[in-house]
Every structure is written in structure tokens, then in C-alpha cells.
Design a protein around this motif. Sequence first.
Motif, PDB file in Angstrom:
ATOM      1  N   SER A  38       0.825  -1.214   0.000  1.00 53.70           N
ATOM      2  CA  SER A  38       0.000   0.000   0.000  1.00 53.70           C
ATOM      3  C   SER A  38       0.853   1.257   0.000  1.00 53.70           C
ATOM      4  CB  SER A  38      -0.940   0.005   1.218  1.00 53.70           C
ATOM      5  OG  SER A  38      -0.216   0.226   2.425  1.00 53.70           O
ATOM      6  N   GLN A  39       2.122   1.130   0.469  1.00 51.89           N
ATOM      7  CA  GLN A  39       3.050   2.257   0.471  1.00 51.89           C
ATOM      8  C   GLN A  39       3.835   2.361  -0.833  1.00 51.89           C
ATOM      9  OE1 GLN A  39       5.439   1.634   4.009  1.00 51.89           O
ATOM     10  NE2 GLN A  39       3.661   1.693   5.351  1.00 51.89           N
ATOM     11  N   GLY A  40       3.512   1.498  -1.786  1.00 53.27           N
ATOM     12  CA  GLY A  40       4.125   1.601  -3.104  1.00 53.27           C
ATOM     13  C   GLY A  40       5.320   0.696  -3.347  1.00 53.27           C
ATOM     14  N   ILE A  41       5.613  -0.216  -2.417  1.00 56.16           N
ATOM     15  CA  ILE A  41       6.735  -1.133  -2.613  1.00 56.16           C
ATOM     16  C   ILE A  41       6.308  -2.238  -3.581  1.00 56.16           C
ATOM     17  CG2 ILE A  41       8.331  -2.746  -1.522  1.00 56.16           C
ATOM     18  CD1 ILE A  41       8.826   0.158  -0.802  1.00 56.16           C
ATOM     19  N   ARG A  42       7.008  -2.345  -4.690  1.00 53.12           N
ATOM     20  CA  ARG A  42       6.661  -3.325  -5.725  1.00 53.12           C
ATOM     21  C   ARG A  42       7.805  -4.304  -6.008  1.00 53.12           C
ATOM     22  NH1 ARG A  42       2.615  -1.700  -4.370  1.00 53.12           N
ATOM     23  NH2 ARG A  42       0.967  -0.589  -5.518  1.00 53.12           N
ATOM     24  N   ASN A  43       8.906  -4.186  -5.298  1.00 54.26           N
ATOM     25  CA  ASN A  43      10.067  -5.036  -5.513  1.00 54.26           C
ATOM     26  C   ASN A  43       9.759  -6.444  -5.001  1.00 54.26           C
ATOM     27  OD1 ASN A  43      12.592  -6.375  -5.275  1.00 54.26           O
ATOM     28  ND2 ASN A  43      13.661  -4.421  -5.059  1.00 54.26           N
ATOM     29  N   THR A  44       9.469  -7.364  -5.924  1.00 52.92           N
ATOM     30  CA  THR A  44       9.030  -8.697  -5.516  1.00 52.92           C
ATOM     31  C   THR A  44      10.131  -9.479  -4.804  1.00 52.92           C
ATOM     32  OG1 THR A  44       9.564  -9.532  -7.735  1.00 52.92           O
ATOM     33  CG2 THR A  44       7.284  -8.853  -7.327  1.00 52.92           C
ATOM     34  N   ARG A  45      11.396  -9.294  -5.186  1.00 52.69           N
ATOM     35  CA  ARG A  45      12.501  -9.982  -4.513  1.00 52.69           C
ATOM     36  C   ARG A  45      12.625  -9.504  -3.069  1.00 52.69           C
ATOM     37  NH1 ARG A  45      17.408  -8.954  -5.979  1.00 52.69           N
ATOM     38  NH2 ARG A  45      18.224 -10.951  -5.256  1.00 52.69           N
ATOM     39  N   LEU A  46      12.423  -8.224  -2.865  1.00 50.13           N
ATOM     40  CA  LEU A  46      12.498  -7.657  -1.522  1.00 50.13           C
ATOM     41  C   LEU A  46      11.334  -8.134  -0.666  1.00 50.13           C
ATOM     42  CD1 LEU A  46      13.577  -5.802   0.648  1.00 50.13           C
ATOM     43  CD2 LEU A  46      12.630  -3.850  -0.592  1.00 50.13           C
ATOM     44  N   LEU A  47      10.134  -8.114  -1.221  1.00 54.43           N
ATOM     45  CA  LEU A  47       8.962  -8.573  -0.465  1.00 54.43           C
ATOM     46  C   LEU A  47       9.087 -10.057  -0.131  1.00 54.43           C
ATOM     47  CD1 LEU A  47       6.124  -6.691  -2.399  1.00 54.43           C
ATOM     48  CD2 LEU A  47       7.042  -6.147  -0.140  1.00 54.43           C
ATOM     49  N   SER A  48       9.655 -10.828  -1.039  1.00 52.36           N
ATOM     50  CA  SER A  48       9.872 -12.253  -0.775  1.00 52.36           C
ATOM     51  C   SER A  48      10.867 -12.443   0.362  1.00 52.36           C
ATOM     52  CB  SER A  48      10.378 -12.944  -2.044  1.00 52.36           C
ATOM     53  OG  SER A  48      10.698 -14.295  -1.793  1.00 52.36           O
ATOM     54  N   ALA A  49      11.921 -11.617   0.389  1.00 57.95           N
ATOM     55  CA  ALA A  49      12.909 -11.706   1.471  1.00 57.95           C
ATOM     56  C   ALA A  49      12.273 -11.370   2.818  1.00 57.95           C
ATOM     57  CB  ALA A  49      14.080 -10.772   1.180  1.00 57.95           C
ATOM     58  N   ILE A  50      11.460 -10.321   2.848  1.00 57.79           N
ATOM     59  CA  ILE A  50      10.763  -9.941   4.079  1.00 57.79           C
ATOM     60  C   ILE A  50       9.880 -11.098   4.564  1.00 57.79           C
ATOM     61  CG2 ILE A  50       8.909  -8.472   4.976  1.00 57.79           C
ATOM     62  CD1 ILE A  50      11.463  -6.973   4.967  1.00 57.79           C
ATOM     63  N   GLU A  51       9.255 -11.755   3.620  1.00 59.19           N
ATOM     64  CA  GLU A  51       8.348 -12.858   3.948  1.00 59.19           C
ATOM     65  C   GLU A  51       9.088 -14.037   4.569  1.00 59.19           C
ATOM     66  OE1 GLU A  51       4.361 -14.592   1.759  1.00 59.19           O
ATOM     67  OE2 GLU A  51       6.101 -14.040   0.536  1.00 59.19           O
ATOM     68  N   ARG A  52      10.351 -14.196   4.222  1.00 59.05           N
ATOM     69  CA  ARG A  52      11.130 -15.357   4.682  1.00 59.05           C
ATOM     70  C   ARG A  52      11.895 -15.108   5.979  1.00 59.05           C
ATOM     71  NH1 ARG A  52      14.704 -16.816  -0.397  1.00 59.05           N
ATOM     72  NH2 ARG A  52      15.568 -18.341   1.087  1.00 59.05           N
ATOM     73  N   VAL A  53      11.859 -13.880   6.498  1.00 59.72           N
ATOM     74  CA  VAL A  53      12.657 -13.553   7.690  1.00 59.72           C
ATOM     75  C   VAL A  53      11.730 -13.090   8.824  1.00 59.72           C
ATOM     76  CG1 VAL A  53      14.514 -12.130   8.640  1.00 59.72           C
ATOM     77  CG2 VAL A  53      14.624 -12.883   6.251  1.00 59.72           C
ATOM     78  N   PRO A  54      11.384 -13.968   9.764  1.00 62.37           N
ATOM     79  CA  PRO A  54      10.526 -13.574  10.885  1.00 62.37           C
ATOM     80  C   PRO A  54      11.240 -12.573  11.793  1.00 62.37           C
ATOM     81  CG  PRO A  54      10.674 -15.977  10.685  1.00 62.37           C
ATOM     82  CD  PRO A  54      11.753 -15.396   9.826  1.00 62.37           C
ATOM     83  N   ARG A  55      10.696 -11.388  11.918  1.00 61.11           N
ATOM     84  CA  ARG A  55      11.326 -10.353  12.750  1.00 61.11           C
ATOM     85  C   ARG A  55      11.420 -10.789  14.208  1.00 61.11           C
ATOM     86  NH1 ARG A  55       9.092  -4.658  14.497  1.00 61.11           N
ATOM     87  NH2 ARG A  55      10.948  -3.324  14.443  1.00 61.11           N
TER      88      ARG A  55
END
Length: 235
Positions: A38-55
Amino acid sequence: MSDNGEGPDDGEDMRNAAERQAEADREATAALILRLRSQGIRNTRLLSAIERVPRRLFLSAAMQRHSGEDTALPIECGQTISQPSLVVRMTDALDIGPAHKVLEVGTGSGFQAAILGLMAGEVHSIERYRTLVDLARERLASLRITSVRVHHGDGLEGLSEHAPYDRIIVTAAGPEIPKVLLDQLAEGGKLIMPRGPKGSVQELVLVEKQGGRVSEKVLAEVRFVPLVEGTASRL
């Protein structure tokens, strides 16, 4: 009765708790991904990395219940872990490719290093606190992220033995961008760093190096812990 005093249902209770935690992690990550999109982030590689790393894995037990919040949180050695949206914004601005070599100054919890490690070919992260170095190494190992090497040293000196770097990210603020880091930045490289005084609003600056010259762009106003010279003597 078992020799250790545990009841027959203890193992099942532990499995159920682990499953509940995993589900909570998935829900928190899904909500974060939606916010980032919703904030305009469209980098799929970056979003995939975020998805794989539990904060959650990069926080102390007392702070783990706040892991899904988009806010900075305290970590060991009086430092902080940045809010996920800022981690994403800084990473996105660097436009990291799979063949890039990256230097991170200020490992902190290791969360940013983990994201970088899933996007770049080689990551070197330097941290002045030995406690944070050891914790980050353990967390990265638990996620089987092998592309990141965490070094104990003075971030203001960079890491000349592995230079030049295609990308450099500095996760603490200083009054100016250290010349030594600019010298270690490769031709065509990018560097991002918060610049400004301690305890005040700082500028998030993106620097690009072309033809031996640097140009810069201010991306946002931020607040970061200060970049400190040397290594910590006790921690």
C-alpha cells in the motif's frame, strides 16, 4: 511417569505452542506485506525476502510480542531494530541485484543483514558490539543464510579487505558520510546512510558514484542511533 517429571501431554503442548507462534508470524508478515504494498513497494525480490525472515527471531523474548508492529524496538547493548517499513525503504533504494557485494555498517540485531543476504550474492556486515555480533551470527545460522559474514570491528573504517562494494548501507547516523566508505564504494555503486546530528532529525541520503564523482539525493527525514567510532570495550 517420565523421569524428568514431564506429563504425557507436555510434548504436544510444546508442538501446539510452536504451531501457534508460526501462525502468528505468518499473520504478522502478511499484514506487513500488505502495508508495504500500500506504500508503493513493488520489488518482488524484496517482499519475498521480508516474507522469509521472521522479525520475532531478532528480538529478545520480552519484545517478541511487538514483532509485528511497524515501529523501532530496543535490542541488546542499548541499540534498536528499525521499523520494517524503513528497512524496506532503505533496501529498496539500493536496488540490490543477486550478483552484488554489499557492506552493512551496523549489524545490530541482524534483521537487515538477513534481508540483504537473501537479495545479494555476498554481504559483509560490521558491528562494534561483540554481543550483537554473536547473536546475529546465531540468528543467521538458524535461518541458514550463508551469504552473510558478520565482522567485529569499527564501522567507521569500513572493511577494506573485501572492497570495493557495489552497495553500502549504514544503519546509524553521522554528521557526514565517511570518506573511507566512499572510497570503498565501487564505480556505479550506491550508498545509503542517515546523516545528521545525534538526538535530532536526520536526513536519509542516497549517494551514487559515477565517473569517480558522487551525487546525492535526500529521501526522507529519519531518526537513528549515532554512528560511534571504535569497538565496544565491554559488550
